[in-house]
Design an enzyme around this catalytic site. Structure first.
Site, PDB file in Angstrom:
ATOM      1  N   CYS A  11       0.858  -1.184   0.000  1.00 24.29           N
ATOM      2  CA  CYS A  11       0.000   0.000   0.000  1.00 24.29           C
ATOM      3  C   CYS A  11       0.895   1.234   0.000  1.00 24.29           C
ATOM      4  O   CYS A  11       2.065   1.154  -0.401  1.00 24.29           O
ATOM      5  CB  CYS A  11      -0.989  -0.015   1.171  1.00 24.29           C
ATOM      6  N   ASN A  14       2.310   1.456   4.400  1.00 24.58           N
ATOM      7  CA  ASN A  14       2.633   0.183   5.088  1.00 24.58           C
ATOM      8  C   ASN A  14       2.350   0.272   6.590  1.00 24.58           C
ATOM      9  O   ASN A  14       3.014  -0.373   7.393  1.00 24.58           O
ATOM     10  CB  ASN A  14       4.096  -0.255   4.834  1.00 24.58           C
ATOM     11  N   CYS A  16      -1.361   0.941   7.503  1.00 25.04           N
ATOM     12  CA  CYS A  16      -2.803   0.699   7.660  1.00 25.04           C
ATOM     13  C   CYS A  16      -3.255  -0.570   6.937  1.00 25.04           C
ATOM     14  O   CYS A  16      -3.605  -1.565   7.562  1.00 25.04           O
ATOM     15  CB  CYS A  16      -3.608   1.891   7.151  1.00 25.04           C
ATOM     16  N   ARG A  17      -3.253  -0.524   5.588  1.00 27.10           N
ATOM     17  CA  ARG A  17      -3.873  -1.606   4.827  1.00 27.10           C
ATOM     18  C   ARG A  17      -2.979  -2.825   4.634  1.00 27.10           C
ATOM     19  O   ARG A  17      -3.399  -3.965   4.866  1.00 27.10           O
ATOM     20  CB  ARG A  17      -4.315  -1.087   3.449  1.00 27.10           C
ATOM     21  N   SER A  18      -1.749  -2.616   4.148  1.00 27.47           N
ATOM     22  CA  SER A  18      -0.929  -3.797   3.812  1.00 27.47           C
ATOM     23  C   SER A  18      -0.508  -4.621   5.043  1.00 27.47           C
ATOM     24  O   SER A  18      -0.383  -5.845   4.913  1.00 27.47           O
ATOM     25  CB  SER A  18       0.267  -3.430   2.929  1.00 27.47           C
ATOM     26  N   ASP A 126      -8.360   3.483   1.254  1.00 33.99           N
ATOM     27  CA  ASP A 126      -7.431   3.947   2.281  1.00 33.99           C
ATOM     28  C   ASP A 126      -8.222   4.429   3.507  1.00 33.99           C
ATOM     29  O   ASP A 126      -8.967   5.407   3.412  1.00 33.99           O
ATOM     30  CB  ASP A 126      -6.604   5.094   1.698  1.00 33.99           C
TER      31      ASP A 126
HETATM   32  P1  4NP Z   1      -1.754   2.842   4.141  1.00 37.10           P
HETATM   33  O1  4NP Z   1      -2.420   4.173   4.703  1.00 37.10           O
HETATM   34  O2  4NP Z   1      -1.246   3.167   2.766  1.00 37.10           O
HETATM   35  O3  4NP Z   1      -2.893   1.891   4.103  1.00 37.10           O
HETATM   36  O4  4NP Z   1      -0.673   2.444   5.115  1.00 37.10           O
HETATM   37  C1  4NP Z   1      -1.766   5.396   4.745  1.00 37.10           C
HETATM   38  C2  4NP Z   1      -0.888   5.678   5.754  1.00 37.10           C
HETATM   39  C3  4NP Z   1      -0.253   6.896   5.799  1.00 37.10           C
HETATM   40  C4  4NP Z   1      -0.511   7.845   4.819  1.00 37.10           C
HETATM   41  C5  4NP Z   1      -1.386   7.544   3.789  1.00 37.10           C
HETATM   42  C6  4NP Z   1      -2.007   6.315   3.749  1.00 37.10           C
HETATM   43  N1  4NP Z   1       0.117   9.095   4.870  1.00 37.10           N
HETATM   44  O5  4NP Z   1      -0.169   9.935   4.006  1.00 37.10           O
HETATM   45  O6  4NP Z   1       0.947   9.333   5.755  1.00 37.10           O
END
Ligand code: 4NP
Length: 154
Positions: A11, A14, A16-18, A126
């Protein structure tokens, strides 16, 4: 024995989702006795070294899986040879993965939700800027994908 398939879930951050996709796929494979290697990474570097978002940790724990020890890392060139399958959680990250692929890449690069019948082409949304309910949706999505992948491998 070295597992003959290895999955890298990717993602943006790294955190939240992955990590949830990694936890769900690891767990589904273990439950089914399917021997695969699983890891996760982000295309972005903002959160490198950080544990998963507390809301991701909470939803995983609610399903009996402790991901507090996971640490975020960024996708690197060696991943494209180390993993047989690199699966993006959404289209932006899929495009970024393809753009960065080294010439000697051997990995199949695709979208995680393509594994789920009827959900091909879809993103795992997201949840970062939302609330806990969004993380429950994330868990449902990545669990469905994990189950579908394991069903295909067994
Ligand atoms: P992820 O979520 O891609 O599922 O880990 C996010 C975590 C942090 C950010 C964006 C999405 N950020 O912009 O910091």
């Amino acid at each position: 024995m070295k597992p003959n398939r290895s999955f890298l879930l990717v993602c943006l951050g790294n955190i939240c989702r992955s990590p949830l996709a990694e936890a769900a796929l690891r767990d589904a494979a273990a439950q089914a006795g399917v021997d695969i290697a699983v890891d996760s990474a982000g295309t972005g570097a903002w959160h490198v070294g950080n544990p998963p978002d507390p809301r991701s940790q909470a939803v995983a724990l609610a399903h009996g899986i402790d991901i507090a020890g996971y640490r975020a890392r960024q996708v690197e060139a060696a991943d494209y040879r180390r993993f047989t399958d690199i699966l993006a959680l959404d289209r932006d990250n899929l495009a970024e993965l393809r753009r960065r692929a080294p010439k000697d890449s051997t990995a199949r690069i695709g979208l995680l939700m393509d594994a789920v019948p009827g959900r091909g082409g879809q993103a795992v949304a997201d949840p970062y800027y939302g609330d806990a309910a969004g993380f429950a949706v994330t868990w449902a999505d990545v669990s469905a994908a994990a189950e579908a992948i394991v069903a295909e491998l067994r």
